[in-house]
Write a protein that holds these residues in place. Structure first.
Motif, mmCIF file in Angstrom:
data_model
loop_
_atom_site.group_PDB
_atom_site.id
_atom_site.type_symbol
_atom_site.label_atom_id
_atom_site.label_comp_id
_atom_site.label_asym_id
_atom_site.label_seq_id
_atom_site.Cartn_x
_atom_site.Cartn_y
_atom_site.Cartn_z
ATOM 1 N N ALA A 265 -2.541 -23.646 -16.343
ATOM 2 C CA ALA A 265 -1.230 -24.247 -16.107
ATOM 3 C C ALA A 265 -1.430 -25.704 -15.702
ATOM 4 C CB ALA A 265 -0.486 -23.494 -15.004
ATOM 5 N N VAL A 266 -0.641 -26.590 -16.274
ATOM 6 C CA VAL A 266 -0.733 -28.021 -15.991
ATOM 7 C C VAL A 266 0.635 -28.527 -15.560
ATOM 8 C CG1 VAL A 266 -1.305 -30.299 -16.903
ATOM 9 C CG2 VAL A 266 -2.553 -28.296 -17.731
ATOM 10 N N TYR A 267 0.677 -29.250 -14.446
ATOM 11 C CA TYR A 267 1.947 -29.871 -14.038
ATOM 12 C C TYR A 267 1.695 -31.301 -13.578
ATOM 13 C CZ TYR A 267 0.925 -29.533 -9.031
ATOM 14 O OH TYR A 267 0.364 -29.703 -7.789
ATOM 15 N N LEU A 268 2.719 -32.112 -13.698
ATOM 16 C CA LEU A 268 2.690 -33.493 -13.237
ATOM 17 C C LEU A 268 3.460 -33.591 -11.921
ATOM 18 C CD1 LEU A 268 3.485 -35.376 -16.571
ATOM 19 C CD2 LEU A 268 1.248 -34.754 -15.643
ATOM 20 N N GLY A 269 2.823 -34.128 -10.902
ATOM 21 C CA GLY A 269 3.489 -34.391 -9.637
ATOM 22 C C GLY A 269 3.811 -35.872 -9.544
ATOM 23 N N VAL A 270 5.081 -36.207 -9.737
ATOM 24 C CA VAL A 270 5.522 -37.607 -9.721
ATOM 25 C C VAL A 270 6.077 -37.917 -8.332
ATOM 26 C CG1 VAL A 270 7.100 -39.303 -10.704
ATOM 27 C CG2 VAL A 270 6.015 -37.592 -12.186
ATOM 28 N N ASN A 271 5.403 -38.808 -7.621
ATOM 29 C CA ASN A 271 5.784 -39.151 -6.253
ATOM 30 C C ASN A 271 6.785 -40.303 -6.245
ATOM 31 O OD1 ASN A 271 3.573 -37.815 -4.131
ATOM 32 N ND2 ASN A 271 2.831 -38.020 -6.227
ATOM 33 N N LEU A 272 7.997 -40.027 -5.808
ATOM 34 C CA LEU A 272 9.005 -41.080 -5.635
ATOM 35 C C LEU A 272 9.142 -41.341 -4.139
ATOM 36 C CD1 LEU A 272 11.825 -40.234 -8.225
ATOM 37 C CD2 LEU A 272 9.778 -41.654 -8.504
ATOM 38 N N GLU A 273 8.654 -42.507 -3.718
ATOM 39 C CA GLU A 273 8.537 -42.797 -2.296
ATOM 40 C C GLU A 273 9.216 -44.130 -1.953
ATOM 41 O OE1 GLU A 273 4.163 -40.575 -2.094
ATOM 42 O OE2 GLU A 273 4.290 -42.774 -2.051
ATOM 43 N N HIS A 274 9.779 -44.165 -0.755
ATOM 44 C CA HIS A 274 10.396 -45.398 -0.263
ATOM 45 C C HIS A 274 9.802 -45.709 1.104
ATOM 46 C CE1 HIS A 274 13.081 -48.655 0.181
ATOM 47 N NE2 HIS A 274 13.945 -48.078 0.988
ATOM 48 N N PHE A 275 9.618 -46.999 1.371
ATOM 49 C CA PHE A 275 8.906 -47.432 2.565
ATOM 50 C C PHE A 275 9.755 -48.383 3.396
ATOM 51 C CE2 PHE A 275 5.863 -46.185 -0.585
ATOM 52 C CZ PHE A 275 4.858 -45.537 0.127
ATOM 53 N N ALA A 276 9.577 -48.293 4.704
ATOM 54 C CA ALA A 276 10.238 -49.226 5.611
ATOM 55 C C ALA A 276 9.633 -50.618 5.438
ATOM 56 C CB ALA A 276 10.071 -48.751 7.051
ATOM 57 N N PHE A 277 10.464 -51.625 5.559
ATOM 58 C CA PHE A 277 9.992 -53.003 5.442
ATOM 59 C C PHE A 277 9.551 -53.497 6.813
ATOM 60 C CE2 PHE A 277 10.847 -57.645 5.548
ATOM 61 C CZ PHE A 277 9.904 -58.029 4.606
ATOM 62 N N GLY A 278 8.311 -53.977 6.872
ATOM 63 C CA GLY A 278 7.846 -54.603 8.101
ATOM 64 C C GLY A 278 7.307 -53.653 9.147
ATOM 65 N N GLU A 279 7.180 -52.368 8.813
ATOM 66 C CA GLU A 279 6.636 -51.413 9.787
ATOM 67 C C GLU A 279 6.199 -50.144 9.076
ATOM 68 O OE1 GLU A 279 10.458 -48.972 11.403
ATOM 69 O OE2 GLU A 279 10.341 -51.067 12.068
ATOM 70 N N GLY A 280 5.443 -49.330 9.764
ATOM 71 C CA GLY A 280 5.078 -48.022 9.233
ATOM 72 C C GLY A 280 3.898 -48.065 8.274
ATOM 73 N N LEU A 281 3.659 -46.896 7.652
ATOM 74 C CA LEU A 281 2.512 -46.695 6.781
ATOM 75 C C LEU A 281 2.810 -47.096 5.346
ATOM 76 C CD1 LEU A 281 1.610 -43.114 8.065
ATOM 77 C CD2 LEU A 281 0.563 -45.271 8.800
ATOM 78 N N GLY A 282 1.751 -47.253 4.564
ATOM 79 C CA GLY A 282 1.911 -47.536 3.142
ATOM 80 C C GLY A 282 0.576 -47.861 2.505
ATOM 81 N N ALA A 283 0.390 -47.420 1.250
ATOM 82 C CA ALA A 283 -0.831 -47.764 0.527
ATOM 83 C C ALA A 283 -0.896 -49.276 0.327
ATOM 84 C CB ALA A 283 -0.861 -47.048 -0.818
ATOM 85 N N GLU A 284 -2.121 -49.786 0.193
ATOM 86 C CA GLU A 284 -2.317 -51.226 0.095
ATOM 87 C C GLU A 284 -3.069 -51.597 -1.174
ATOM 88 O OE1 GLU A 284 -4.354 -52.340 3.651
ATOM 89 O OE2 GLU A 284 -2.526 -52.347 4.860
#
Length: 308
Positions: A28-47
Protein backbone atom coordinates in the motif's frame (compact mmCIF):
# COMPACT_ATOMS: atom_id res chain seq x y z
CA UNK A 1 14.36 -4.29 32.73
CA UNK A 2 14.44 -1.02 30.82
CA UNK A 3 11.53 1.42 31.03
CA UNK A 4 8.94 0.73 28.31
CA UNK A 5 5.98 2.50 26.84
CA UNK A 6 3.72 -0.55 27.06
CA UNK A 7 1.77 0.52 24.02
CA UNK A 8 2.32 -2.60 21.89
CA UNK A 9 3.85 -6.07 22.13
CA UNK A 10 7.01 -6.98 20.26
CA UNK A 11 6.44 -8.86 16.99
CA UNK A 12 9.45 -9.57 14.78
CA UNK A 13 8.95 -9.44 11.02
CA UNK A 14 9.42 -13.18 10.50
CA UNK A 15 6.55 -15.40 11.51
CA UNK A 16 3.77 -12.86 11.13
CA UNK A 17 0.38 -13.81 9.70
CA UNK A 18 0.12 -12.78 6.02
CA UNK A 19 -2.82 -10.75 4.80
CA UNK A 20 -3.46 -8.68 1.69
CA UNK A 21 -4.66 -5.22 0.74
CA UNK A 22 -7.60 -4.80 -1.67
CA UNK A 23 -7.37 -6.75 -4.94
CA UNK A 24 -4.66 -8.94 -3.46
CA UNK A 25 -2.01 -6.21 -3.39
CA UNK A 26 0.77 -6.59 -0.85
CA UNK A 27 2.09 -3.03 -0.96
CA UNK A 28 0.00 0.00 0.00
CA UNK A 29 1.33 3.44 -0.94
CA UNK A 30 0.01 6.78 0.30
CA UNK A 31 1.11 10.39 0.04
CA UNK A 32 1.15 12.47 3.21
CA UNK A 33 0.85 16.11 2.15
CA UNK A 34 1.65 18.44 5.05
CA UNK A 35 -0.24 21.75 4.96
CA UNK A 36 1.27 23.85 7.72
CA UNK A 37 1.03 27.46 8.87
CA UNK A 38 3.54 29.21 11.11
CA UNK A 39 3.47 32.15 13.48
CA UNK A 40 5.44 35.16 12.29
CA UNK A 41 8.31 36.20 14.51
CA UNK A 42 8.03 33.39 17.06
CA UNK A 43 7.78 29.65 17.53
CA UNK A 44 9.20 26.68 15.66
CA UNK A 45 9.80 26.15 11.97
CA UNK A 46 12.09 24.35 9.53
CA UNK A 47 14.97 26.45 8.23
CA UNK A 48 16.38 26.83 4.74
CA UNK A 49 19.34 28.66 6.24
CA UNK A 50 20.35 29.22 9.88
CA UNK A 51 17.83 31.63 11.30
CA UNK A 52 18.77 34.99 12.73
CA UNK A 53 16.96 37.04 15.35
CA UNK A 54 13.18 37.17 15.09
CA UNK A 55 11.42 38.08 12.96
CA UNK A 56 13.21 35.52 10.80
CA UNK A 57 11.82 36.76 7.50
CA UNK A 58 13.95 34.51 5.27
CA UNK A 59 12.71 31.23 6.74
CA UNK A 60 9.14 32.37 7.38
CA UNK A 61 8.77 33.50 3.76
CA UNK A 62 10.39 30.29 2.46
CA UNK A 63 7.82 28.23 4.36
CA UNK A 64 5.00 30.52 3.27
CA UNK A 65 5.96 29.88 -0.36
CA UNK A 66 4.53 26.40 0.13
CA UNK A 67 1.03 27.64 0.86
CA UNK A 68 1.08 30.42 -1.72
CA UNK A 69 2.67 28.55 -4.63
CA UNK A 70 4.13 25.10 -3.97
CA UNK A 71 0.94 23.47 -2.69
CA UNK A 72 -0.98 24.53 -5.78
CA UNK A 73 1.66 23.07 -8.06
CA UNK A 74 1.56 19.87 -6.03
CA UNK A 75 -2.22 19.78 -6.45
CA UNK A 76 -1.77 20.01 -10.22
CA UNK A 77 0.68 17.10 -10.09
CA UNK A 78 -1.70 14.95 -8.02
CA UNK A 79 -4.48 15.67 -10.51
CA UNK A 80 -2.20 14.94 -13.45
CA UNK A 81 -1.34 11.50 -12.06
CA UNK A 82 -4.76 10.80 -10.46
CA UNK A 83 -3.17 10.29 -7.06
CA UNK A 84 -5.12 10.57 -3.78
CA UNK A 85 -3.55 12.17 -0.72
CA UNK A 86 -3.85 12.26 3.03
CA UNK A 87 -3.62 15.93 3.96
CA UNK A 88 -1.93 16.47 7.33
CA UNK A 89 -3.53 19.74 8.27
CA UNK A 90 -2.63 22.45 10.74
CA UNK A 91 -6.07 23.76 11.68
CA UNK A 92 -4.70 27.33 11.39
CA UNK A 93 -4.83 26.79 7.62
CA UNK A 94 -8.60 27.30 7.67
CA UNK A 95 -8.08 30.91 8.71
CA UNK A 96 -5.04 31.52 6.51
CA UNK A 97 -5.59 29.68 3.23
CA UNK A 98 -9.10 28.22 3.22
CA UNK A 99 -9.15 27.96 -0.57
CA UNK A 100 -6.18 25.62 -0.51
CA UNK A 101 -7.89 23.27 1.92
CA UNK A 102 -11.07 23.50 -0.16
CA UNK A 103 -9.14 22.41 -3.25
CA UNK A 104 -8.07 19.24 -1.49
CA UNK A 105 -11.61 18.73 -0.21
CA UNK A 106 -12.97 19.05 -3.75
CA UNK A 107 -10.76 16.24 -5.01
CA UNK A 108 -11.82 13.95 -2.15
CA UNK A 109 -8.53 13.87 -0.26
CA UNK A 110 -8.51 12.69 3.33
CA UNK A 111 -8.03 15.42 5.94
CA UNK A 112 -6.13 14.27 9.03
CA UNK A 113 -5.31 16.23 12.16
CA UNK A 114 -1.86 17.82 12.44
CA UNK A 115 -2.33 20.13 15.39
CA UNK A 116 -3.09 23.83 15.31
CA UNK A 117 0.27 24.98 13.92
CA UNK A 118 3.77 23.62 13.50
CA UNK A 119 4.99 26.60 15.47
CA UNK A 120 4.32 24.56 18.63
CA UNK A 121 4.94 21.11 20.11
CA UNK A 122 2.24 19.33 22.08
CA UNK A 123 4.79 17.21 23.96
CA UNK A 124 5.76 20.07 26.28
CA UNK A 125 2.20 20.77 27.42
CA UNK A 126 0.43 19.68 30.57
CA UNK A 127 -2.30 17.10 29.94
CA UNK A 128 -5.17 19.59 30.10
CA UNK A 129 -3.45 21.95 27.66
CA UNK A 130 -2.64 19.11 25.28
CA UNK A 131 -6.24 17.93 25.43
CA UNK A 132 -7.30 21.47 24.48
CA UNK A 133 -4.86 21.55 21.55
CA UNK A 134 -6.26 18.29 20.17
CA UNK A 135 -9.85 19.41 20.78
CA UNK A 136 -9.39 22.76 19.01
CA UNK A 137 -7.73 21.22 15.96
CA UNK A 138 -10.36 18.48 15.79
CA UNK A 139 -13.27 20.91 16.14
CA UNK A 140 -11.99 23.08 13.29
CA UNK A 141 -11.64 20.12 10.93
CA UNK A 142 -15.06 18.76 11.90
CA UNK A 143 -16.69 22.15 11.31
CA UNK A 144 -15.19 22.69 7.88
CA UNK A 145 -15.14 19.13 6.56
CA UNK A 146 -18.47 18.00 7.98
CA UNK A 147 -16.87 14.99 9.66
CA UNK A 148 -14.32 14.40 12.38
CA UNK A 149 -10.81 13.36 11.34
CA UNK A 150 -9.80 9.80 12.13
CA UNK A 151 -6.04 10.15 11.91
CA UNK A 152 -3.50 12.33 13.72
CA UNK A 153 0.12 13.33 13.16
CA UNK A 154 1.54 15.52 15.91
CA UNK A 155 3.41 18.66 14.89
CA UNK A 156 7.09 17.65 14.84
CA UNK A 157 5.96 14.07 15.68
CA UNK A 158 6.08 15.21 19.31
CA UNK A 159 4.18 13.16 21.88
CA UNK A 160 3.74 13.38 25.61
CA UNK A 161 3.38 10.18 27.60
CA UNK A 162 -0.42 10.50 27.34
CA UNK A 163 -0.85 11.55 23.70
CA UNK A 164 -2.19 8.18 22.45
CA UNK A 165 -4.70 8.13 25.33
CA UNK A 166 -5.86 11.66 24.56
CA UNK A 167 -6.23 10.87 20.86
CA UNK A 168 -8.53 7.92 21.49
CA UNK A 169 -10.53 9.97 23.99
CA UNK A 170 -10.92 12.65 21.30
CA UNK A 171 -12.30 10.08 18.84
CA UNK A 172 -9.19 9.27 16.79
CA UNK A 173 -8.77 5.74 15.49
CA UNK A 174 -5.23 5.89 14.10
CA UNK A 175 -1.98 7.74 14.70
CA UNK A 176 0.95 8.35 12.36
CA UNK A 177 3.44 9.30 15.07
CA UNK A 178 5.09 5.90 15.55
CA UNK A 179 7.49 4.90 12.75
CA UNK A 180 8.45 1.57 14.31
CA UNK A 181 7.21 -0.78 11.59
CA UNK A 182 6.53 -1.31 7.88
CA UNK A 183 2.95 -2.43 8.59
CA UNK A 184 0.17 -1.19 10.87
CA UNK A 185 0.39 -2.02 14.58
CA UNK A 186 -2.34 -1.97 17.21
CA UNK A 187 -1.48 0.15 20.25
CA UNK A 188 -2.92 0.08 23.77
CA UNK A 189 -4.41 3.21 25.31
CA UNK A 190 -6.46 3.75 28.43
CA UNK A 191 -9.50 4.26 26.19
CA UNK A 192 -9.06 1.27 23.88
CA UNK A 193 -7.04 0.37 20.78
CA UNK A 194 -5.35 2.88 18.47
CA UNK A 195 -3.80 1.84 15.16
CA UNK A 196 -0.30 3.05 14.31
CA UNK A 197 -0.17 3.57 10.53
CA UNK A 198 3.44 3.83 9.30
CA UNK A 199 4.51 7.38 8.49
CA UNK A 200 7.99 7.80 7.00
CA UNK A 201 10.88 9.49 8.71
CA UNK A 202 13.29 8.44 5.95
CA UNK A 203 11.23 8.98 2.77
CA UNK A 204 10.33 12.40 4.07
CA UNK A 205 11.54 15.64 2.52
CA UNK A 206 12.27 17.40 5.82
CA UNK A 207 14.85 14.90 7.16
CA UNK A 208 16.19 14.21 3.67
CA UNK A 209 16.44 17.70 2.23
CA UNK A 210 16.39 20.08 5.21
CA UNK A 211 18.35 17.99 7.74
CA UNK A 212 20.68 15.93 5.53
CA UNK A 213 20.85 18.45 2.65
CA UNK A 214 20.09 15.82 0.02
CA UNK A 215 19.55 17.04 -3.53
CA UNK A 216 16.20 16.83 -5.30
CA UNK A 217 17.57 13.99 -7.41
CA UNK A 218 18.79 12.09 -4.34
CA UNK A 219 15.39 12.42 -2.65
CA UNK A 220 13.60 11.22 -5.78
CA UNK A 221 16.02 8.30 -6.04
CA UNK A 222 15.33 7.49 -2.40
CA UNK A 223 11.59 7.33 -3.07
CA UNK A 224 12.01 5.08 -6.09
CA UNK A 225 14.59 2.81 -4.41
CA UNK A 226 12.30 2.46 -1.40
CA UNK A 227 9.35 1.59 -3.64
CA UNK A 228 11.23 -0.93 -5.77
CA UNK A 229 12.83 -2.65 -2.78
CA UNK A 230 9.47 -2.94 -1.02
CA UNK A 231 7.98 -4.52 -4.14
CA UNK A 232 10.75 -7.10 -4.07
CA UNK A 233 10.28 -7.74 -0.37
CA UNK A 234 6.50 -8.26 -0.48
CA UNK A 235 6.89 -10.64 -3.39
CA UNK A 236 9.54 -12.56 -1.50
CA UNK A 237 7.94 -12.94 1.94
CA UNK A 238 4.25 -12.30 1.17
CA UNK A 239 3.77 -9.94 4.10
CA UNK A 240 1.91 -6.67 3.51
CA UNK A 241 3.65 -3.32 3.81
CA UNK A 242 2.66 0.33 3.93
CA UNK A 243 4.87 2.87 2.18
CA UNK A 244 4.23 6.49 3.05
CA UNK A 245 5.79 9.41 1.20
CA UNK A 246 5.90 12.60 3.28
CA UNK A 247 5.78 15.83 1.31
CA UNK A 248 5.89 19.48 2.40
CA UNK A 249 4.90 21.95 -0.33
CA UNK A 250 7.45 24.57 0.68
CA UNK A 251 10.14 21.96 -0.03
CA UNK A 252 8.97 19.75 -2.90
CA UNK A 253 6.88 22.56 -4.39
CA UNK A 254 10.06 24.33 -5.51
CA UNK A 255 10.25 23.98 -9.33
CA UNK A 256 13.57 22.11 -9.49
CA UNK A 257 12.28 19.55 -6.97
CA UNK A 258 8.85 19.32 -8.54
CA UNK A 259 10.40 18.29 -11.84
CA UNK A 260 12.07 15.17 -10.43
CA UNK A 261 9.14 14.44 -8.10
CA UNK A 262 6.86 14.29 -11.14
CA UNK A 263 9.05 11.62 -12.69
CA UNK A 264 9.20 9.38 -9.63
CA UNK A 265 5.51 9.69 -8.70
CA UNK A 266 4.67 8.97 -12.32
CA UNK A 267 6.69 5.76 -12.13
CA UNK A 268 4.80 4.71 -8.99
CA UNK A 269 1.43 5.62 -10.51
CA UNK A 270 2.14 3.35 -13.47
CA UNK A 271 2.34 0.41 -11.05
CA UNK A 272 -1.16 0.93 -9.66
CA UNK A 273 -2.18 -2.47 -11.03
CA UNK A 274 0.31 -4.14 -8.68
CA UNK A 275 0.08 -1.86 -5.64
CA UNK A 276 -2.72 -0.21 -3.70
CA UNK A 277 -2.39 3.57 -4.03
CA UNK A 278 -4.54 4.84 -1.21
CA UNK A 279 -4.84 7.05 1.88
CA UNK A 280 -3.81 6.43 5.47
CA UNK A 281 -7.47 6.43 6.48
CA UNK A 282 -8.29 3.70 3.98
CA UNK A 283 -5.42 1.64 5.40
CA UNK A 284 -7.06 1.96 8.82
CA UNK A 285 -10.46 0.91 7.46
CA UNK A 286 -8.99 -2.19 5.85
CA UNK A 287 -7.05 -3.23 8.94
CA UNK A 288 -10.00 -2.61 11.26
CA UNK A 289 -12.05 -5.11 9.24
CA UNK A 290 -9.46 -7.90 9.50
CA UNK A 291 -9.93 -10.78 11.97
CA UNK A 292 -8.47 -10.21 15.41
CA UNK A 293 -4.88 -11.38 15.71
CA UNK A 294 -3.82 -10.81 12.12
CA UNK A 295 -2.26 -7.42 12.83
CA UNK A 296 0.53 -7.28 15.42
CA UNK A 297 0.88 -4.95 18.36
CA UNK A 298 -1.64 -5.67 21.05
CA UNK A 299 -4.64 -7.97 20.75
CA UNK A 300 -7.81 -5.96 20.29
CA UNK A 301 -9.53 -8.11 22.90
CA UNK A 302 -6.88 -7.22 25.45
CA UNK A 303 -7.21 -3.54 24.60
CA UNK A 304 -10.97 -3.75 25.03
CA UNK A 305 -10.56 -5.44 28.41
CA UNK A 306 -8.12 -2.73 29.43
CA UNK A 307 -10.59 -0.02 28.40
CA UNK A 308 -13.37 -1.73 30.42
Amino acid sequence: MLPTHGRYDYAGWRGRTPYAWPNGAKLAVYLGVNLEHFAFGEGLGAELAPGGPQPDVLNFAWRDYGNRVGAWRLLDLLDELSLPATVLLNSAMYGYAPGLVAAHRARGDEIAGHGRTNSERQSVLEEAAERTLIAEATAAITLHEGRAPRGWLSPWIAESRTTPDLLVEAGYTYTMNWCADDAPVWMRTRGGPLLAVPYPQEVNDIPAIVARRESAEAFARMILDDFEERLRQVQQDGLPQVMGIALHPYIVGQPHRMRVLRRVLGAIARERGRVWITTAGAVFEHVAALPAGQVPGCPRAAAAEQAA
